[in-house]
Design a protein around this motif. Structure first.
Motif, PDB file in Angstrom:
ATOM      1  N   LEU A   1      12.227  50.313 -24.511  1.00 50.02           N
ATOM      2  CA  LEU A   1      12.656  49.563 -23.328  1.00 50.02           C
ATOM      3  C   LEU A   1      11.596  49.514 -22.230  1.00 50.02           C
ATOM      4  N   THR A   2      10.570  50.330 -22.347  1.00 54.82           N
ATOM      5  CA  THR A   2       9.512  50.352 -21.318  1.00 54.82           C
ATOM      6  C   THR A   2       8.217  49.712 -21.810  1.00 54.82           C
ATOM      7  N   LEU A   3       8.252  49.053 -22.971  1.00 57.88           N
ATOM      8  CA  LEU A   3       7.063  48.357 -23.461  1.00 57.88           C
ATOM      9  C   LEU A   3       6.757  47.158 -22.568  1.00 57.88           C
ATOM     10  N   HIS A   4       5.483  46.858 -22.429  1.00 51.42           N
ATOM     11  CA  HIS A   4       5.050  45.760 -21.566  1.00 51.42           C
ATOM     12  C   HIS A   4       5.187  44.425 -22.302  1.00 51.42           C
ATOM     13  N   TYR A   5       6.242  43.701 -21.965  1.00 42.89           N
ATOM     14  CA  TYR A   5       6.450  42.373 -22.531  1.00 42.89           C
ATOM     15  C   TYR A   5       7.466  41.663 -21.649  1.00 42.89           C
ATOM     16  N   PRO A   6       7.322  40.343 -21.445  1.00 41.94           N
ATOM     17  CA  PRO A   6       8.269  39.627 -20.581  1.00 41.94           C
ATOM     18  C   PRO A   6       9.722  39.882 -20.988  1.00 41.94           C
ATOM     19  N   GLU A   7      10.525  40.314 -20.039  1.00 40.11           N
ATOM     20  CA  GLU A   7      11.899  40.731 -20.346  1.00 40.11           C
ATOM     21  C   GLU A   7      12.738  39.611 -20.942  1.00 40.11           C
ATOM     22  N   ASP A   8      12.463  38.376 -20.547  1.00 37.99           N
ATOM     23  CA  ASP A   8      13.267  37.267 -21.047  1.00 37.99           C
ATOM     24  C   ASP A   8      12.794  36.756 -22.409  1.00 37.99           C
TER      25      ASP A   8
END
Length: 392
Positions: free
Chosen positions: A72-79
């Motif tokens: 859940l904390t990986l860097h990727y656009p949430e949408d």
């Protein structure tokens, strides 16, 4: 004696080429390629593709919460990202823990049908452009997904393999020291494989594919991650390698656990060679066949056999009185003595890593014989029993 000498040198060449020579040849080929084409690096897309992070977990209550927080904390656009965890067959608290997180789409059935069945059930719900597969007991670096998915800006890329890293500590036993060294060397070969043409099979700890390229794998497939990504390469797509996408895990608890894992992989390797036999045809698959045979097939077939042939023929040639062959035999015996000493030291919990590499190499090749036996007798189950890992 002439025939024995020919067998000796052919077998010795096979061993050298399988474990060192291919790497040296790769190194030379990619440097020639750079002269004519240069080295290109993947660029970030204008819009990131949608992606599903898929985790198949079985009885992972000790690691699953850490895996969830990490995911859940990986860097990727949430949408643009979805999380899908499937816990079929788990009889511990794994389903209960996953269910606490509303951000995660959770699938669970009490009956255990194996990892392949769980993944296939989950894939029916995937509606994103890409899928990232990762194991429940691995930790990803924050930029793992972005680093992998930027490769897909190239339409020729069908899959991307991440880098498996074994967290090896100074006090690790042979399993940890040998496994860590092996995966560092494998990572180098995969990086060069990808630059030349394609990676020949990804490790299940971390890899990404175009969703449209996913195909159901036969339920009795032993190493499904390797089979799936090699099938993508067989269709004409490239499988790239991304060292900036790391899946870290602890080494096997001991050599017994690591041997169990290696035997399973070897049995799966033989199975894959049989099922993917068209890839042995270089006139049809060109570079892919060359890389597949050099990097995988030889290690799962002729190279372990060549070790035995080299030893037996060397003994016969040494008995003829040749000092040269006697010297070579002494070197072989010293190597196997070092492997035996590595085993003795580990069983007594003594840490001398100089002897762990020969021991791990011997164990790896013994596993091929044991895996081949299991494959012939159909005794290697495709239902994965994960190896026990060292405590953090």
């Amino acid at each position: 004696m002439k025939i024995l000498a020919i067998l000796f040198w052919i077998s010795l060449f096979l061993i050298f080429y399988s474990y060192l020579g291919y790497g040296l040849l790769l190194w030379a080929l990619i440097r020639i390629k750079r002269v004519f084409r240069g080295k290109t690096n993947p660029q970030n897309p204008e819009q990131w593709p949608t992606v599903t992070l898929l985790v198949a977990a079985f009885n992972e209550e000790e690691d699953i919460q850490t895996k969830i927080f990490n995911s859940l904390t990986l860097h990727y656009p949430e949408d643009r990202i979805k999380y899908l965890f499937v816990t079929d067959g788990s009889s511990d608290r794994t389903p209960e823990i996953v269910a606490r997180f509303p951000q995660i789409q959770h699938l669970h059935r009490p009956e255990r049908q194996g990892k392949l069945a769980a993944v296939e059930r989950a894939m029916q719900l995937v509606d994103t452009d890409m899928v990232v597969f990762t194991d429940a007991n691995t930790i990803l670096n924050p930029d793992a997904i972005t680093n992998m998915l930027r490769h897909f800006t190239n339409p020729q890329v069908g899959a991307v393999a991440g880098e498996k890293r074994v967290i090896s500590k100074e006090e690790d036993a042979a399993a940890g020291a040998g496994e860590g060294f092996y995966w560092r060397y494998e990572g180098t070969l995969k990086r060069w494989d990808a630059e030349l043409h394609t990676v020949v099979g990804a490790a299940g700890e971390l890899f990404a594919i175009r969703t449209e390229l996913y195909e159901e794998v036969p339920r009795d497939t032993i190493i499904e991650d390797f089979f799936l990504t090699l099938r993508i390469a067989q269709k004409g797509y490239r499988v790239m390698y991304e060292p900036g996408a790391c899946a870290e895990e602890l080494p096997s608890a001991n050599s017994g656990e690591e041997l169990k894992r290696k035997i399973r992989i070897a049995a799966g390797g033989i199975q894959s060679i049989v099922r993917l036999k068209p890839l042995l045809n270089p006139f049809r698959y060109g570079w892919l066949s060359f890389q597949y045979v050099s990097h995988r097939v030889l290690r799962w077939s002729l190279a372990p056999m060549a070790l035995l042939v080299v030893l037996v023929t060397n003994m016969a040639l040494a008995l003829e009185g040749s000092f040269f062959y006697q010297l070579l035999l002494a070197g072989q015996l010293l190597f196997y003595a070092s492997a035996l000493l590595g085993y003795v030291l580990e069983s007594r919990r003594l840490r001398l890593k100089a002897f762990f590499i020969p021991y791990y190499f011997f164990m790896m090749n013994y596993a091929v014989y044991a895996g081949f036996w299991r494959y012939l007798h159909g005794s290697q189950s495709a239902v994965w029993e994960r190896a026990k890992r060292q405590a953090a």
